[in-house]
Design a protein around this motif. Structure first.
Motif, short mmCIF file in Angstrom:
data_model
loop_
_atom_site.label_atom_id
_atom_site.label_comp_id
_atom_site.label_asym_id
_atom_site.label_seq_id
_atom_site.Cartn_x
_atom_site.Cartn_y
_atom_site.Cartn_z
N LEU A 108 48.65 32.85 20.68
CA LEU A 108 47.48 33.31 21.20
C LEU A 108 46.88 32.67 22.32
O LEU A 108 46.57 33.42 23.52
CB LEU A 108 46.49 33.50 20.12
CG LEU A 108 46.93 34.65 19.04
CD1 LEU A 108 45.65 34.53 18.10
CD2 LEU A 108 46.65 36.07 19.69
N ALA A 109 47.07 31.38 22.47
CA ALA A 109 46.55 30.64 23.54
C ALA A 109 47.36 30.72 24.76
O ALA A 109 46.77 30.79 25.94
CB ALA A 109 46.41 29.22 23.17
N MET A 110 48.81 31.01 24.74
CA MET A 110 49.51 31.32 25.71
C MET A 110 49.25 32.53 26.14
O MET A 110 49.24 32.86 27.47
CB MET A 110 51.05 30.96 25.18
CG MET A 110 51.35 29.69 25.11
SD MET A 110 53.22 29.74 24.37
CE MET A 110 53.52 28.02 24.35
N GLY A 111 48.99 33.52 25.39
CA GLY A 111 48.63 34.95 25.91
C GLY A 111 47.45 34.90 26.70
O GLY A 111 47.19 35.57 27.86
N LEU A 112 46.34 34.05 26.26
CA LEU A 112 45.03 33.92 26.76
C LEU A 112 45.27 33.29 28.55
O LEU A 112 44.83 33.60 29.42
CB LEU A 112 44.20 32.91 26.12
CG LEU A 112 43.34 33.74 25.08
CD1 LEU A 112 42.51 32.81 24.13
CD2 LEU A 112 42.56 34.96 25.72
N ILE A 113 46.40 32.21 28.51
CA ILE A 113 46.60 31.68 29.72
C ILE A 113 47.20 32.70 30.73
O ILE A 113 46.87 32.79 32.00
CB ILE A 113 47.75 30.53 29.56
CG1 ILE A 113 46.84 29.30 28.94
CG2 ILE A 113 48.08 29.95 30.97
CD1 ILE A 113 47.82 28.16 28.42
N ALA A 114 48.26 33.51 30.05
CA ALA A 114 48.97 34.41 30.94
C ALA A 114 47.75 35.46 31.45
O ALA A 114 47.96 35.99 32.60
CB ALA A 114 49.92 35.31 30.08
N ASN B 191 44.58 35.11 31.97
CA ASN B 191 43.51 34.35 32.97
C ASN B 191 44.24 34.22 34.24
O ASN B 191 43.48 34.25 35.22
CB ASN B 191 43.12 33.25 32.21
CG ASN B 191 41.86 33.29 31.32
OD1 ASN B 191 40.95 34.57 31.35
ND2 ASN B 191 41.82 32.63 30.33
N VAL B 192 45.63 33.86 34.37
CA VAL B 192 46.25 33.81 35.51
C VAL B 192 46.24 34.89 36.32
O VAL B 192 46.16 35.10 37.46
CB VAL B 192 47.52 33.44 35.10
CG1 VAL B 192 48.69 33.44 36.37
CG2 VAL B 192 47.81 31.97 34.63
N THR B 193 46.12 36.13 35.68
CA THR B 193 46.40 37.48 36.49
C THR B 193 44.91 37.67 37.02
O THR B 193 44.61 38.25 38.00
CB THR B 193 46.55 38.55 35.33
OG1 THR B 193 45.52 38.67 34.59
CG2 THR B 193 47.93 38.41 34.81
N ASP C 204 34.81 35.41 39.63
CA ASP C 204 35.64 35.30 38.30
C ASP C 204 36.64 34.33 38.28
O ASP C 204 37.16 34.04 37.13
CB ASP C 204 35.94 36.82 38.28
CG ASP C 204 34.70 37.91 37.72
OD1 ASP C 204 33.90 37.28 37.44
OD2 ASP C 204 35.06 38.99 37.97
N SER C 205 37.26 33.81 39.32
CA SER C 205 38.27 32.87 39.27
C SER C 205 37.83 31.77 38.69
O SER C 205 38.82 31.01 38.12
CB SER C 205 38.75 32.93 40.99
OG SER C 205 39.43 33.97 41.27
N THR C 206 36.69 31.45 38.85
CA THR C 206 36.23 30.20 38.28
C THR C 206 36.11 30.29 36.79
O THR C 206 36.81 29.29 36.12
CB THR C 206 34.91 29.65 38.89
OG1 THR C 206 34.92 29.61 40.28
CG2 THR C 206 34.27 28.39 38.07
N ILE C 207 35.98 31.25 36.31
CA ILE C 207 36.04 31.52 34.89
C ILE C 207 37.26 31.87 34.25
O ILE C 207 37.52 31.13 33.48
CB ILE C 207 34.88 32.92 34.73
CG1 ILE C 207 33.62 32.64 34.90
CG2 ILE C 207 34.91 33.20 33.15
CD1 ILE C 207 32.91 33.84 34.79
N ALA C 208 38.21 32.33 35.25
CA ALA C 208 39.59 32.32 34.81
C ALA C 208 40.20 31.04 34.63
O ALA C 208 40.90 30.65 33.85
CB ALA C 208 40.33 33.25 35.46
#
Length: 65
Positions: free
Chosen positions: A12-18, A20-22, A33-37
Motif C-alpha cells: 500500500l505504501a508503494m502504491g501511495l508513492i506511485a 504521489n509521483v504522478t 500540490d507538488s509539495t504535498i505530493a
C-alpha cells in the motif's frame, strides 16, 4: 502484527508513492500540490523503512527464543 499484514502495508505504501509521483510537477516541485505530493512520498518511504525494521526485529526475536 503478522508478516502478511506487514507485506500488505508495504505494498500500500508503494502504491501511495506511485500515486504521489504522478502528482509532482517536476518543473516546479516545491510549489502548490507538488509539495504535498513530495511530503506524501517521504512519509510513505518512512513507513516502509519502519515496517522493514519491525519485520527484522521480529525475526531476531524469533531466533532468540
Amino acid at each position: 502484527m503478522n508478516k502478511t499484514l506487514s507485506i500488505i502495508l508495504i505494498i500500500l505504501a508503494m502504491g501511495l508513492i506511485a500515486y504521489n509521483v504522478t502528482l509532482v510537477d517536476f518543473e516546479n516541485p516545491f510549489h502548490g500540490d507538488s509539495t504535498i505530493a513530495l511530503i506524501g512520498i517521504v512519509a510513505s518511504l518512512c513507513a516502509i523503512v519502519l515496517l522493514l525494521i519491525f519485520m527484522t526485529s521480529k525475526k531476531i526475536e524469533k531466533k532468540l527464543k
